[in-house]
Design a protein around this motif. Sequence first.
Motif, PDB file in Angstrom:
ATOM      1  N   GLN A 196       0.828  -1.210   0.000  1.00  0.00           N
ATOM      2  CA  GLN A 196       0.000   0.000   0.000  1.00  0.00           C
ATOM      3  C   GLN A 196       0.866   1.265   0.000  1.00  0.00           C
ATOM      4  O   GLN A 196       0.621   2.212  -0.765  1.00  0.00           O
ATOM      5  N   CYS A 200       1.570   4.225  -3.099  1.00  0.00           N
ATOM      6  CA  CYS A 200       1.483   5.674  -2.876  1.00  0.00           C
ATOM      7  C   CYS A 200       2.627   6.387  -3.581  1.00  0.00           C
ATOM      8  O   CYS A 200       2.426   7.396  -4.267  1.00  0.00           O
ATOM      9  N   CYS A 265      -1.969   3.904   3.033  1.00  0.00           N
ATOM     10  CA  CYS A 265      -1.436   4.390   1.759  1.00  0.00           C
ATOM     11  C   CYS A 265      -1.424   5.918   1.726  1.00  0.00           C
ATOM     12  O   CYS A 265      -0.419   6.540   1.368  1.00  0.00           O
TER      13      CYS A 265
END
Length: 285
Positions: A196, A200, A265
């Motif tokens: 996650q 990003c 994230c």
Amino acid sequence: MASLTPFSHSHSHSLLKMANVRPPPPPSFFSSFILKDFPYSKTLPLKLPRMVTRNVVVSATTAEKPRKRYPGESKGFVEEMRFVAMKLHTKEQAKEGEKEVKQPEERPVQRWEPSVDGYLKFLVDSKLVYDTLEGIIDKAPFPSYAEFRDTGLERSEKLAKDLQWFKEQGYTIPEPSSPGVTYAEYLKELSEKDPQAFICHFYNIYFAHSAGGRMIGKKVAEKILDKEELEFYKWDGDLSQLLQNVRDKLNKVAESWTREEKNHCLEETEKSFKYSGDILRLILS
């Protein structure tokens, strides 16, 4: 074939008399009942236990309470990421920006004083980061990373051509410096254990370059490269469509995430900006 003619009430009553069976009394619609077949019978009020009633009310209240909605959530997770990223810009960089200007690279680009040597450092460190990102996506330690192969946003080969052009102009190409090396190592570690958070960085690196990055490239080229347009700022095909394709893939991947994973994230956005800002600052070195 069996008859479908319905029994009448009188017909069923006659059958009961023939069998010497007494028909049951008609149902009562009062809110109490009498146990006539037992001695000492008395009227018993029909009441629901208080606890049951209270539980029903609580359950109904809970079901009606709306879940908290996150900014941009209704449009997909990419919009949530965009919303958080915009907040980390300054007002000069984006109308949604909330950050105060503290670093030199956060000032308007028109006020920058770039140097060719500094710009070369920026390009070299950027290439290391893109090499790392694209290598991770190719190996895909998590299956979801494979969704982002061959998106058309890749920059590594474009940067290689630009650095070759500078070499042909007589410039010495430097080795990667601390900002690029540090960020590349961080991405490698993150990609192996925290998909996650890695996604990003993937989103912010590619999408930031396609927006503000292009503007920076144009302004720097006007000041120090006689308006030479580098390959770093060119894409094969329609850029807006390439970006939309990746948005769709990002939204698809995030559909399987829990709300906690999505928040994790989003929380990584600030680190992404910090690492990218350290590399961008090289232009002014």
